[in-house]
Design an enzyme around this catalytic site. Sequence first.
Site, PDB file in Angstrom:
ATOM      1  N   THR A 183       0.828  -1.211   0.000  1.00  0.00           N
ATOM      2  CA  THR A 183       0.000   0.000   0.000  1.00  0.00           C
ATOM      3  C   THR A 183       0.858   1.255   0.000  1.00  0.00           C
ATOM      4  O   THR A 183       0.597   2.200  -0.754  1.00  0.00           O
ATOM      5  CB  THR A 183      -0.924   0.002   1.246  1.00  0.00           C
ATOM      6  OG1 THR A 183      -1.709  -1.179   1.218  1.00  0.00           O
ATOM      7  CG2 THR A 183      -1.838   1.209   1.254  1.00  0.00           C
ATOM      8  N   CYS A 184       1.884   1.295   0.827  1.00  0.00           N
ATOM      9  CA  CYS A 184       2.676   2.525   0.967  1.00  0.00           C
ATOM     10  C   CYS A 184       3.217   2.999  -0.379  1.00  0.00           C
ATOM     11  O   CYS A 184       3.054   4.156  -0.757  1.00  0.00           O
ATOM     12  CB  CYS A 184       3.818   2.283   1.953  1.00  0.00           C
ATOM     13  SG  CYS A 184       4.924   3.685   2.089  1.00  0.00           S
ATOM     14  N   LYS A 219       0.627   9.600  -2.373  1.00  0.00           N
ATOM     15  CA  LYS A 219      -0.024  10.675  -1.603  1.00  0.00           C
ATOM     16  C   LYS A 219       0.919  11.882  -1.454  1.00  0.00           C
ATOM     17  O   LYS A 219       0.530  13.027  -1.627  1.00  0.00           O
ATOM     18  CB  LYS A 219      -0.458  10.134  -0.252  1.00  0.00           C
ATOM     19  CG  LYS A 219      -1.218  11.079   0.663  1.00  0.00           C
ATOM     20  CD  LYS A 219      -0.372  11.986   1.502  1.00  0.00           C
ATOM     21  CE  LYS A 219       0.672  11.345   2.334  1.00  0.00           C
ATOM     22  NZ  LYS A 219       0.194  10.521   3.419  1.00  0.00           N
ATOM     23  N   TYR A 234      12.181  -2.596  -5.182  1.00  0.00           N
ATOM     24  CA  TYR A 234      11.775  -3.587  -4.173  1.00  0.00           C
ATOM     25  C   TYR A 234      12.038  -5.007  -4.670  1.00  0.00           C
ATOM     26  O   TYR A 234      12.564  -5.853  -3.955  1.00  0.00           O
ATOM     27  CB  TYR A 234      10.290  -3.417  -3.836  1.00  0.00           C
ATOM     28  CG  TYR A 234      10.043  -2.443  -2.706  1.00  0.00           C
ATOM     29  CD1 TYR A 234       9.511  -2.873  -1.492  1.00  0.00           C
ATOM     30  CD2 TYR A 234      10.366  -1.100  -2.834  1.00  0.00           C
ATOM     31  CE1 TYR A 234       9.301  -1.987  -0.448  1.00  0.00           C
ATOM     32  CE2 TYR A 234      10.153  -0.210  -1.806  1.00  0.00           C
ATOM     33  CZ  TYR A 234       9.626  -0.658  -0.610  1.00  0.00           C
ATOM     34  OH  TYR A 234       9.436   0.219   0.420  1.00  0.00           O
ATOM     35  N   GLY A 253     -13.036  11.445   8.989  1.00  0.00           N
ATOM     36  CA  GLY A 253     -12.357  12.527   9.709  1.00  0.00           C
ATOM     37  C   GLY A 253     -10.989  12.094  10.179  1.00  0.00           C
ATOM     38  O   GLY A 253     -10.442  12.633  11.127  1.00  0.00           O
ATOM     39  N   TYR A 280      -6.900  10.379   8.982  1.00  0.00           N
ATOM     40  CA  TYR A 280      -5.719  10.773   8.195  1.00  0.00           C
ATOM     41  C   TYR A 280      -6.065  11.006   6.715  1.00  0.00           C
ATOM     42  O   TYR A 280      -5.761  12.042   6.148  1.00  0.00           O
ATOM     43  CB  TYR A 280      -4.675   9.661   8.213  1.00  0.00           C
ATOM     44  CG  TYR A 280      -3.806   9.537   9.425  1.00  0.00           C
ATOM     45  CD1 TYR A 280      -2.490   9.988   9.398  1.00  0.00           C
ATOM     46  CD2 TYR A 280      -4.249   8.919  10.584  1.00  0.00           C
ATOM     47  CE1 TYR A 280      -1.640   9.829  10.492  1.00  0.00           C
ATOM     48  CE2 TYR A 280      -3.412   8.753  11.680  1.00  0.00           C
ATOM     49  CZ  TYR A 280      -2.111   9.207  11.627  1.00  0.00           C
ATOM     50  OH  TYR A 280      -1.280   9.049  12.700  1.00  0.00           O
ATOM     51  N   ILE A 281      -6.664   9.974   6.092  1.00  0.00           N
ATOM     52  CA  ILE A 281      -6.828  10.028   4.633  1.00  0.00           C
ATOM     53  C   ILE A 281      -7.804  11.128   4.246  1.00  0.00           C
ATOM     54  O   ILE A 281      -7.548  11.915   3.319  1.00  0.00           O
ATOM     55  CB  ILE A 281      -7.279   8.648   4.090  1.00  0.00           C
ATOM     56  CG1 ILE A 281      -6.185   7.601   4.364  1.00  0.00           C
ATOM     57  CG2 ILE A 281      -7.585   8.711   2.595  1.00  0.00           C
ATOM     58  CD1 ILE A 281      -6.523   6.185   3.934  1.00  0.00           C
ATOM     59  N   GLU A 304      -6.113  14.575   4.752  1.00  0.00           N
ATOM     60  CA  GLU A 304      -5.035  14.835   3.787  1.00  0.00           C
ATOM     61  C   GLU A 304      -5.603  15.148   2.407  1.00  0.00           C
ATOM     62  O   GLU A 304      -5.212  16.134   1.762  1.00  0.00           O
ATOM     63  CB  GLU A 304      -4.089  13.628   3.711  1.00  0.00           C
ATOM     64  CG  GLU A 304      -3.227  13.491   4.963  1.00  0.00           C
ATOM     65  CD  GLU A 304      -2.231  12.341   4.902  1.00  0.00           C
ATOM     66  OE1 GLU A 304      -2.382  11.447   4.046  1.00  0.00           O
ATOM     67  OE2 GLU A 304      -1.297  12.340   5.727  1.00  0.00           O
ATOM     68  N   GLY A 316     -11.621   4.571   7.142  1.00  0.00           N
ATOM     69  CA  GLY A 316     -10.772   3.611   7.842  1.00  0.00           C
ATOM     70  C   GLY A 316     -10.366   2.446   6.954  1.00  0.00           C
ATOM     71  O   GLY A 316     -10.845   2.293   5.834  1.00  0.00           O
TER      72      GLY A 316
END
Length: 441
Positions: A39-40, A48, A96, A171, A173-174, A177, A257
Amino acid sequence: MIYDLIVIGAGSGGVRSARIAATHGAKVAIIEGSKFGGTCVNLGCVPKKLFYYVSQFNKDLDNYASYGWNVKEKKLNWKKFITKKDNEINRLNSIYKNLLLKNKVTIINGFASFIDKNTVKVGNKKFKSKKFIIATGSKPRVLNNFQKFVHSSDDIFKIPTLPERMSILGGGYIAIEFACIFSNLGVKVDLLYRGNKILKEFDQDLTEKLQENMKNSKIKIHLNVEIKEISKSDKKNLVIKTNNKKIKTNYILSAIGREPNVDKLNLSEAKVQINDDGSIKANRDFQTTNENIYAIGDVLNYLNLTPMAIRQGHYISEKIFNKKTLEYDFKNVPTAVFSSPQLASVGLTLDAARLNRMECYELKTEFKSMKKSFKTNIKDTFYKLVVEKKSQKVIGAHILSDDAGELIQLLAILIVSGATLDDFKKTVPVHPTSSEEFITI
Ligand code: NDP
Protein backbone atom coordinates in the site's frame (compact mmCIF):
# COMPACT_ATOMS: atom_id res chain seq x y z
CA MET A 1 11.75 -28.22 -0.19
CA ILE A 2 11.02 -26.65 3.18
CA TYR A 3 11.79 -22.95 3.52
CA ASP A 4 13.11 -21.43 6.75
CA LEU A 5 10.77 -18.49 6.27
CA ILE A 6 7.87 -17.65 4.01
CA VAL A 7 6.73 -14.04 4.12
CA ILE A 8 3.20 -13.42 2.88
CA GLY A 9 2.93 -9.92 1.42
CA ALA A 10 5.70 -7.89 -0.25
CA GLY A 11 4.87 -4.50 1.24
CA SER A 12 7.45 -2.45 3.12
CA GLY A 13 7.32 -4.67 6.22
CA GLY A 14 7.30 -7.96 4.34
CA VAL A 15 10.22 -7.02 2.10
CA ARG A 16 12.30 -5.86 5.06
CA SER A 17 11.74 -9.05 7.04
CA ALA A 18 12.48 -11.28 4.01
CA ARG A 19 15.65 -9.37 3.18
CA ILE A 20 17.03 -9.42 6.74
CA ALA A 21 16.28 -13.11 7.19
CA ALA A 22 18.02 -13.88 3.88
CA THR A 23 21.12 -11.87 4.84
CA HIS A 24 21.41 -14.13 7.89
CA GLY A 25 21.48 -17.18 5.65
CA ALA A 26 17.84 -18.28 5.87
CA LYS A 27 16.10 -19.90 2.88
CA VAL A 28 13.36 -17.36 2.27
CA ALA A 29 10.39 -17.03 -0.08
CA ILE A 30 7.99 -14.14 -0.37
CA ILE A 31 4.47 -14.42 -1.76
CA GLU A 32 2.79 -11.42 -3.36
CA GLY A 33 -0.44 -11.28 -5.34
CA SER A 34 -0.09 -7.72 -6.49
CA LYS A 35 2.66 -5.13 -6.91
CA PHE A 36 5.86 -4.99 -4.85
CA GLY A 37 5.94 -2.31 -2.19
CA GLY A 38 2.38 -2.80 -0.92
CA THR A 39 0.00 0.00 0.00
CA CYS A 40 2.68 2.53 0.97
CA VAL A 41 4.45 2.48 -2.36
CA ASN A 42 1.50 1.85 -4.68
CA LEU A 43 -1.63 3.28 -3.09
CA GLY A 44 -0.56 5.17 -0.01
CA CYS A 45 2.30 7.24 1.39
CA VAL A 46 4.37 7.62 -1.77
CA PRO A 47 1.73 8.68 -4.35
CA LYS A 48 -0.02 10.67 -1.60
CA LYS A 49 3.13 12.71 -0.96
CA LEU A 50 3.45 13.39 -4.70
CA PHE A 51 -0.19 14.55 -4.72
CA TYR A 52 0.67 16.70 -1.70
CA TYR A 53 3.59 18.33 -3.51
CA VAL A 54 1.65 19.01 -6.70
CA SER A 55 -1.06 20.69 -4.64
CA GLN A 56 1.30 22.71 -2.43
CA PHE A 57 2.75 24.47 -5.44
CA ASN A 58 -0.65 25.97 -6.19
CA LYS A 59 -1.04 27.06 -2.57
CA ASP A 60 2.43 28.62 -2.62
CA LEU A 61 1.65 30.48 -5.83
CA ASP A 62 -1.35 32.04 -4.09
CA ASN A 63 0.80 33.00 -1.15
CA TYR A 64 3.53 34.54 -3.27
CA ALA A 65 0.99 36.64 -5.15
CA SER A 66 0.84 38.57 -1.87
CA TYR A 67 4.60 39.29 -2.27
CA GLY A 68 3.95 40.84 -5.67
CA TRP A 69 4.34 37.87 -8.00
CA ASN A 70 1.95 37.92 -10.90
CA VAL A 71 1.80 34.52 -12.52
CA LYS A 72 -0.40 34.97 -15.58
CA GLU A 73 -1.31 31.43 -16.49
CA LYS A 74 -1.59 28.79 -13.80
CA LYS A 75 -2.15 25.52 -15.55
CA LEU A 76 -1.55 22.00 -14.37
CA ASN A 77 -1.24 19.15 -16.85
CA TRP A 78 -2.94 16.55 -14.66
CA LYS A 79 -2.47 13.72 -17.15
CA LYS A 80 1.26 14.39 -17.29
CA PHE A 81 1.46 14.45 -13.50
CA ILE A 82 -0.37 11.10 -13.19
CA THR A 83 1.98 9.53 -15.78
CA LYS A 84 5.02 10.86 -13.91
CA LYS A 85 3.62 9.53 -10.64
CA ASP A 86 2.98 6.09 -12.20
CA ASN A 87 6.50 5.97 -13.64
CA GLU A 88 7.97 6.78 -10.26
CA ILE A 89 5.96 4.02 -8.63
CA ASN A 90 7.03 1.52 -11.29
CA ARG A 91 10.61 2.51 -10.55
CA LEU A 92 10.09 1.84 -6.85
CA ASN A 93 8.37 -1.50 -7.61
CA SER A 94 11.50 -2.63 -9.45
CA ILE A 95 13.76 -1.48 -6.63
CA TYR A 96 11.77 -3.59 -4.17
CA LYS A 97 11.82 -6.61 -6.48
CA ASN A 98 15.54 -6.31 -7.18
CA LEU A 99 16.28 -5.97 -3.49
CA LEU A 100 14.64 -9.34 -2.95
CA LEU A 101 16.33 -11.01 -5.91
CA LYS A 102 19.73 -9.62 -4.93
CA ASN A 103 19.34 -11.22 -1.54
CA LYS A 104 18.31 -14.56 -3.09
CA VAL A 105 14.73 -14.44 -1.84
CA THR A 106 12.43 -16.66 -3.95
CA ILE A 107 9.51 -14.69 -5.34
CA ILE A 108 6.16 -16.43 -5.63
CA ASN A 109 3.40 -14.54 -7.43
CA GLY A 110 -0.16 -15.09 -6.23
CA PHE A 111 -2.28 -15.14 -3.10
CA ALA A 112 -1.45 -17.49 -0.27
CA SER A 113 -3.85 -19.41 1.89
CA PHE A 114 -2.95 -21.81 4.67
CA ILE A 115 -3.85 -25.45 4.27
CA ASP A 116 -2.23 -26.52 7.53
CA LYS A 117 0.15 -25.15 10.20
CA ASN A 118 3.23 -25.36 7.95
CA THR A 119 1.85 -25.19 4.44
CA VAL A 120 0.33 -22.56 2.18
CA LYS A 121 -1.25 -22.97 -1.19
CA VAL A 122 -0.76 -20.49 -4.05
CA GLY A 123 -2.96 -21.47 -6.98
CA ASN A 124 -2.48 -25.25 -7.05
CA LYS A 125 1.09 -25.20 -5.77
CA LYS A 126 1.96 -25.95 -2.15
CA PHE A 127 4.83 -24.40 -0.18
CA LYS A 128 6.14 -25.50 3.21
CA SER A 129 8.09 -23.48 5.72
CA LYS A 130 9.33 -23.68 9.31
CA LYS A 131 8.27 -20.07 10.00
CA PHE A 132 5.85 -17.62 8.41
CA ILE A 133 5.42 -13.87 8.64
CA ILE A 134 2.01 -12.51 7.66
CA ALA A 135 2.41 -9.00 6.25
CA THR A 136 -0.69 -8.63 4.11
CA GLY A 137 -1.58 -5.11 5.26
CA SER A 138 -5.03 -3.60 5.13
CA LYS A 139 -7.72 -2.57 2.67
CA PRO A 140 -10.23 0.31 2.62
CA ARG A 141 -13.32 -0.19 4.78
CA VAL A 142 -16.46 -0.53 2.67
CA LEU A 143 -19.31 1.95 3.07
CA ASN A 144 -22.34 -0.32 3.26
CA ASN A 145 -25.33 0.55 1.03
CA PHE A 146 -23.59 3.31 -0.88
CA GLN A 147 -20.52 1.51 -2.18
CA LYS A 148 -21.42 1.90 -5.85
CA PHE A 149 -21.39 5.70 -5.58
CA VAL A 150 -18.10 6.14 -3.77
CA HIS A 151 -14.42 5.77 -4.51
CA SER A 152 -11.78 4.56 -2.10
CA SER A 153 -8.25 5.82 -1.54
CA ASP A 154 -7.17 3.05 -3.95
CA ASP A 155 -9.14 4.77 -6.75
CA ILE A 156 -8.19 8.34 -5.97
CA PHE A 157 -4.68 7.90 -7.32
CA LYS A 158 -6.11 7.14 -10.75
CA ILE A 159 -8.59 10.02 -10.88
CA PRO A 160 -8.48 11.00 -14.58
CA THR A 161 -9.39 14.69 -14.21
CA LEU A 162 -9.93 17.07 -11.34
CA PRO A 163 -13.65 17.37 -10.55
CA GLU A 164 -15.27 20.69 -9.80
CA ARG A 165 -16.64 19.44 -6.49
CA MET A 166 -15.55 16.59 -4.28
CA SER A 167 -17.11 15.20 -1.10
CA ILE A 168 -14.89 13.33 1.29
CA LEU A 169 -16.28 11.02 3.95
CA GLY A 170 -14.35 10.52 7.19
CA GLY A 171 -12.36 12.53 9.71
CA GLY A 172 -9.11 10.57 9.89
CA TYR A 173 -5.72 10.77 8.19
CA ILE A 174 -6.83 10.03 4.63
CA ALA A 175 -9.93 12.22 4.65
CA ILE A 176 -8.08 15.23 6.02
CA GLU A 177 -5.03 14.84 3.79
CA PHE A 178 -7.09 14.56 0.60
CA ALA A 179 -9.47 17.35 1.62
CA CYS A 180 -6.45 19.67 1.80
CA ILE A 181 -4.77 18.28 -1.32
CA PHE A 182 -7.81 18.68 -3.58
CA SER A 183 -8.80 22.01 -2.10
CA ASN A 184 -5.28 23.30 -2.77
CA LEU A 185 -5.69 22.10 -6.36
CA GLY A 186 -8.80 24.27 -6.72
CA VAL A 187 -11.48 21.61 -6.19
CA LYS A 188 -14.45 22.67 -4.03
CA VAL A 189 -14.28 20.24 -1.14
CA ASP A 190 -16.96 19.17 1.34
CA LEU A 191 -15.72 17.09 4.26
CA LEU A 192 -18.41 14.98 5.93
CA TYR A 193 -17.57 13.46 9.26
CA ARG A 194 -19.81 11.52 11.65
CA GLY A 195 -18.12 12.83 14.81
CA ASN A 196 -17.51 16.27 16.21
CA LYS A 197 -13.71 16.27 16.34
CA ILE A 198 -11.59 15.49 13.30
CA LEU A 199 -8.39 13.51 13.91
CA LYS A 200 -9.67 12.72 17.35
CA GLU A 201 -6.51 10.97 18.54
CA PHE A 202 -4.49 14.19 18.18
CA ASP A 203 -4.17 17.17 20.53
CA GLN A 204 -7.42 19.06 20.39
CA ASP A 205 -5.97 22.61 20.36
CA LEU A 206 -4.09 21.66 17.23
CA THR A 207 -6.96 19.95 15.45
CA GLU A 208 -9.17 22.97 16.13
CA LYS A 209 -6.50 25.24 14.67
CA LEU A 210 -6.15 22.93 11.67
CA GLN A 211 -9.91 23.09 11.19
CA GLU A 212 -9.75 26.90 11.17
CA ASN A 213 -7.01 26.79 8.55
CA MET A 214 -9.00 24.34 6.42
CA LYS A 215 -12.11 26.51 6.61
CA ASN A 216 -9.97 29.50 5.67
CA SER A 217 -8.92 27.54 2.57
CA LYS A 218 -12.62 27.21 1.73
CA ILE A 219 -13.03 23.56 2.70
CA LYS A 220 -16.57 23.08 3.98
CA ILE A 221 -16.45 20.91 7.08
CA HIS A 222 -19.72 19.22 8.06
CA LEU A 223 -19.58 17.57 11.49
CA ASN A 224 -22.00 15.13 13.18
CA VAL A 225 -23.12 13.97 9.77
CA GLU A 226 -25.09 10.83 9.12
CA ILE A 227 -25.44 9.84 5.49
CA LYS A 228 -29.02 8.91 4.67
CA GLU A 229 -28.92 8.54 0.92
CA ILE A 230 -26.66 8.97 -2.09
CA SER A 231 -28.14 9.25 -5.56
CA LYS A 232 -27.12 10.23 -9.05
CA SER A 233 -28.92 13.35 -10.27
CA ASP A 234 -27.44 13.19 -13.78
CA LYS A 235 -24.37 11.89 -15.58
CA LYS A 236 -21.98 14.23 -13.77
CA ASN A 237 -23.64 15.00 -10.47
CA LEU A 238 -24.39 13.13 -7.28
CA VAL A 239 -26.45 14.22 -4.33
CA ILE A 240 -25.67 13.22 -0.76
CA LYS A 241 -28.59 13.48 1.66
CA THR A 242 -27.49 13.72 5.27
CA ASN A 243 -29.40 14.07 8.54
CA ASN A 244 -29.63 17.81 7.97
CA LYS A 245 -28.65 18.83 4.45
CA LYS A 246 -28.22 17.97 0.79
CA ILE A 247 -24.79 18.23 -0.78
CA LYS A 248 -24.23 18.28 -4.53
CA THR A 249 -20.99 16.76 -5.69
CA ASN A 250 -19.15 15.23 -8.66
CA TYR A 251 -16.94 12.72 -6.88
CA ILE A 252 -17.16 11.01 -3.49
CA LEU A 253 -14.09 9.73 -1.70
CA SER A 254 -14.82 7.37 1.15
CA ALA A 255 -12.02 7.40 3.74
CA ILE A 256 -13.68 5.71 6.66
CA GLY A 257 -10.77 3.61 7.84
CA ARG A 258 -8.98 0.48 6.77
CA GLU A 259 -9.40 -3.16 7.76
CA PRO A 260 -6.85 -5.93 8.15
CA ASN A 261 -6.42 -7.83 4.90
CA VAL A 262 -6.75 -11.40 6.12
CA ASP A 263 -9.82 -12.84 4.34
CA LYS A 264 -7.98 -15.01 1.82
CA LEU A 265 -5.44 -16.43 4.25
CA ASN A 266 -7.56 -19.21 5.70
CA LEU A 267 -6.05 -18.51 9.10
CA SER A 268 -8.14 -21.04 10.98
CA GLU A 269 -6.30 -23.87 9.18
CA ALA A 270 -3.07 -22.57 10.68
CA LYS A 271 -4.65 -22.07 14.14
CA VAL A 272 -4.02 -18.33 13.96
CA GLN A 273 -6.70 -16.48 15.89
CA ILE A 274 -8.12 -13.07 15.13
CA ASN A 275 -9.50 -10.31 17.37
CA ASP A 276 -13.02 -8.85 17.20
CA ASP A 277 -11.85 -6.05 14.88
CA GLY A 278 -10.48 -8.61 12.39
CA SER A 279 -6.83 -8.02 13.31
CA ILE A 280 -4.48 -10.91 14.03
CA LYS A 281 -3.90 -11.78 17.68
CA ALA A 282 -0.21 -11.49 18.53
CA ASN A 283 2.05 -11.12 21.56
CA ARG A 284 4.72 -8.46 22.15
CA ASP A 285 7.12 -10.36 19.88
CA PHE A 286 4.51 -10.33 17.09
CA GLN A 287 4.02 -14.05 17.46
CA THR A 288 0.49 -15.23 16.71
CA THR A 289 -1.43 -18.01 18.45
CA ASN A 290 0.62 -20.37 16.26
CA GLU A 291 4.18 -20.09 17.61
CA ASN A 292 5.71 -20.48 14.14
CA ILE A 293 3.64 -17.75 12.56
CA TYR A 294 4.28 -14.04 13.10
CA ALA A 295 2.28 -11.02 11.99
CA ILE A 296 3.42 -7.47 11.29
CA GLY A 297 2.01 -4.14 10.12
CA ASP A 298 -1.61 -3.28 9.45
CA VAL A 299 -2.85 -6.86 10.01
CA LEU A 300 -2.20 -6.13 13.70
CA ASN A 301 -4.24 -2.90 13.52
CA TYR A 302 -1.89 -1.17 15.93
CA LEU A 303 -0.29 2.13 14.82
CA ASN A 304 -0.82 1.36 11.15
CA LEU A 305 2.21 3.21 9.87
CA THR A 306 4.74 1.93 7.35
CA PRO A 307 7.80 2.42 9.59
CA MET A 308 6.08 0.35 12.28
CA ALA A 309 5.66 -2.59 9.89
CA ILE A 310 9.30 -2.26 8.79
CA ARG A 311 10.55 -2.19 12.37
CA GLN A 312 8.41 -5.15 13.37
CA GLY A 313 9.58 -7.20 10.38
CA HIS A 314 13.21 -6.35 11.06
CA TYR A 315 12.81 -7.22 14.74
CA ILE A 316 11.39 -10.69 14.02
CA SER A 317 14.00 -11.65 11.43
CA GLU A 318 16.87 -10.51 13.66
CA LYS A 319 15.41 -12.39 16.60
CA ILE A 320 14.79 -15.66 14.78
CA PHE A 321 17.69 -15.78 12.35
CA ASN A 322 20.38 -13.82 14.18
CA LYS A 323 19.38 -14.43 17.81
CA LYS A 324 19.51 -10.67 18.38
CA THR A 325 16.82 -8.62 20.12
CA LEU A 326 16.62 -5.16 18.66
CA GLU A 327 15.55 -2.29 20.87
CA TYR A 328 12.86 -0.01 19.56
CA ASP A 329 10.86 2.69 21.28
CA PHE A 330 7.31 1.78 20.28
CA LYS A 331 5.93 4.15 22.95
CA ASN A 332 7.07 7.35 21.28
CA VAL A 333 6.16 6.82 17.66
CA PRO A 334 6.13 10.04 15.65
CA THR A 335 3.38 10.54 13.12
CA ALA A 336 2.40 13.26 10.65
CA VAL A 337 -0.76 14.13 8.80
CA PHE A 338 0.10 15.80 5.48
CA SER A 339 -2.65 18.36 5.72
CA SER A 340 -2.22 22.10 5.11
CA PRO A 341 -0.63 23.02 7.45
CA GLN A 342 0.75 19.65 8.48
CA LEU A 343 -0.12 18.20 11.85
CA ALA A 344 2.44 16.05 13.64
CA SER A 345 2.80 14.48 17.00
CA VAL A 346 5.08 12.35 19.16
CA GLY A 347 4.71 11.13 22.73
CA LEU A 348 1.85 11.92 25.05
CA THR A 349 -0.74 14.67 24.90
CA LEU A 350 -1.54 16.33 28.23
CA ASP A 351 -4.83 14.43 28.40
CA ALA A 352 -3.14 11.08 27.77
CA ALA A 353 -0.45 11.86 30.36
CA ARG A 354 -3.11 12.69 32.94
CA LEU A 355 -4.94 9.46 32.16
CA ASN A 356 -1.65 7.72 32.95
CA ARG A 357 -1.67 9.61 36.30
CA MET A 358 1.44 11.57 35.39
CA GLU A 359 1.88 15.09 36.75
CA CYS A 360 2.52 17.20 33.69
CA TYR A 361 2.05 20.63 32.23
CA GLU A 362 2.14 21.99 28.71
CA LEU A 363 3.85 24.94 27.07
CA LYS A 364 2.41 26.34 23.89
CA THR A 365 2.94 29.04 21.34
CA GLU A 366 0.88 30.05 18.36
CA PHE A 367 1.83 32.44 15.56
CA LYS A 368 1.66 33.22 11.86
CA SER A 369 4.69 31.95 9.97
CA MET A 370 6.89 34.63 8.40
CA LYS A 371 6.38 33.11 4.96
CA LYS A 372 2.75 34.16 5.11
CA SER A 373 3.50 37.69 6.38
CA PHE A 374 1.45 39.40 3.67
CA LYS A 375 -1.19 36.78 3.03
CA THR A 376 -3.49 35.75 5.78
CA ASN A 377 -4.34 36.81 9.26
CA ILE A 378 -4.92 33.32 10.44
CA LYS A 379 -2.22 31.75 12.61
CA ASP A 380 -0.84 28.73 10.80
CA THR A 381 1.72 27.53 13.34
CA PHE A 382 1.11 26.03 16.75
CA TYR A 383 3.73 24.29 18.90
CA LYS A 384 3.06 22.46 22.09
CA LEU A 385 5.39 20.63 24.45
CA VAL A 386 4.19 18.40 27.27
CA VAL A 387 6.59 18.34 30.22
CA GLU A 388 6.66 15.98 33.18
CA LYS A 389 6.75 18.10 36.33
CA LYS A 390 9.21 16.15 38.46
CA SER A 391 11.81 15.13 35.89
CA GLN A 392 11.26 18.16 33.61
CA LYS A 393 11.49 15.69 30.71
CA VAL A 394 9.69 16.64 27.53
CA ILE A 395 7.33 13.71 27.02
CA GLY A 396 5.22 15.00 24.15
CA ALA A 397 5.52 17.37 21.19
CA HIS A 398 2.58 18.38 19.04
CA ILE A 399 2.92 20.67 16.07
CA LEU A 400 0.86 22.35 13.42
CA SER A 401 3.01 23.94 10.73
CA ASP A 402 3.89 23.66 7.05
CA ASP A 403 6.92 21.54 7.94
CA ALA A 404 5.58 19.67 10.96
CA GLY A 405 6.40 16.28 9.41
CA GLU A 406 10.08 17.19 9.12
CA LEU A 407 10.27 18.79 12.58
CA ILE A 408 8.60 15.97 14.45
CA GLN A 409 11.27 13.49 13.36
CA LEU A 410 13.93 15.48 15.20
CA LEU A 411 11.74 16.17 18.21
CA ALA A 412 11.09 12.43 18.40
CA ILE A 413 14.83 11.80 18.79
CA LEU A 414 14.92 14.29 21.68
CA ILE A 415 11.95 12.69 23.37
CA VAL A 416 13.20 9.14 22.87
CA SER A 417 16.57 10.15 24.34
CA GLY A 418 14.92 11.78 27.37
CA ALA A 419 15.71 15.48 26.78
CA THR A 420 14.54 17.88 29.48
CA LEU A 421 13.10 21.34 29.04
CA ASP A 422 16.48 22.65 30.23
CA ASP A 423 18.17 20.91 27.29
CA PHE A 424 15.81 22.78 24.99
CA LYS A 425 16.42 26.09 26.78
CA LYS A 426 20.22 25.90 26.80
CA THR A 427 20.34 25.34 23.03
CA VAL A 428 21.06 28.49 21.02
CA PRO A 429 18.23 29.12 18.56
CA VAL A 430 18.58 29.59 14.82
CA HIS A 431 17.18 32.95 13.76
CA PRO A 432 14.95 33.77 11.95
CA THR A 433 13.14 30.44 11.90
CA SER A 434 9.83 29.22 13.18
CA SER A 435 11.41 26.37 15.11
CA GLU A 436 13.41 28.74 17.35
CA GLU A 437 10.12 29.10 19.19
CA PHE A 438 10.68 25.63 20.67
CA ILE A 439 13.55 27.14 22.62
CA THR A 440 11.90 30.39 23.62
CA ILE A 441 8.52 28.71 24.28
P1 NDP B 1 -8.55 6.62 10.23
O1 NDP B 1 -8.66 5.50 11.19
O2 NDP B 1 -7.48 7.61 10.41
O3 NDP B 1 -9.93 7.39 10.16
C1 NDP B 1 -11.10 6.73 9.84
C2 NDP B 1 -12.23 7.73 9.87
O4 NDP B 1 -13.41 7.13 9.36
C3 NDP B 1 -12.55 8.21 11.27
O5 NDP B 1 -12.83 9.56 11.21
C4 NDP B 1 -13.78 7.37 11.63
O6 NDP B 1 -14.66 8.01 12.49
C5 NDP B 1 -14.46 7.23 10.30
N1 NDP B 1 -15.28 6.03 10.22
C6 NDP B 1 -14.96 4.78 10.59
N2 NDP B 1 -15.97 3.92 10.33
C7 NDP B 1 -16.96 4.65 9.77
C8 NDP B 1 -18.25 4.35 9.28
N3 NDP B 1 -18.72 3.12 9.30
N4 NDP B 1 -18.98 5.36 8.77
C9 NDP B 1 -18.50 6.63 8.74
N5 NDP B 1 -17.28 6.97 9.18
C10 NDP B 1 -16.52 6.01 9.71
O7 NDP B 1 -8.49 5.90 8.82
P2 NDP B 1 -8.07 6.39 7.38
O8 NDP B 1 -8.92 5.61 6.45
O9 NDP B 1 -8.06 7.85 7.28
O10 NDP B 1 -6.58 5.87 7.29
C11 NDP B 1 -6.28 4.52 7.62
C12 NDP B 1 -4.99 4.42 8.37
O11 NDP B 1 -3.92 4.56 7.46
C13 NDP B 1 -4.76 5.51 9.41
O12 NDP B 1 -5.33 5.19 10.65
C14 NDP B 1 -3.27 5.57 9.49
O13 NDP B 1 -2.84 4.62 10.41
C15 NDP B 1 -2.84 5.22 8.08
N6 NDP B 1 -2.49 6.43 7.33
C16 NDP B 1 -1.40 7.15 7.71
C17 NDP B 1 -1.05 8.30 7.03
C18 NDP B 1 0.13 9.07 7.47
O14 NDP B 1 0.95 8.54 8.21
N7 NDP B 1 0.26 10.33 7.06
C19 NDP B 1 -1.82 8.78 5.90
C20 NDP B 1 -2.96 7.97 5.60
C21 NDP B 1 -3.26 6.84 6.29
P3 NDP B 1 -14.52 7.95 14.09
O15 NDP B 1 -13.38 8.86 14.40
O16 NDP B 1 -15.83 8.46 14.56
O17 NDP B 1 -14.27 6.53 14.44
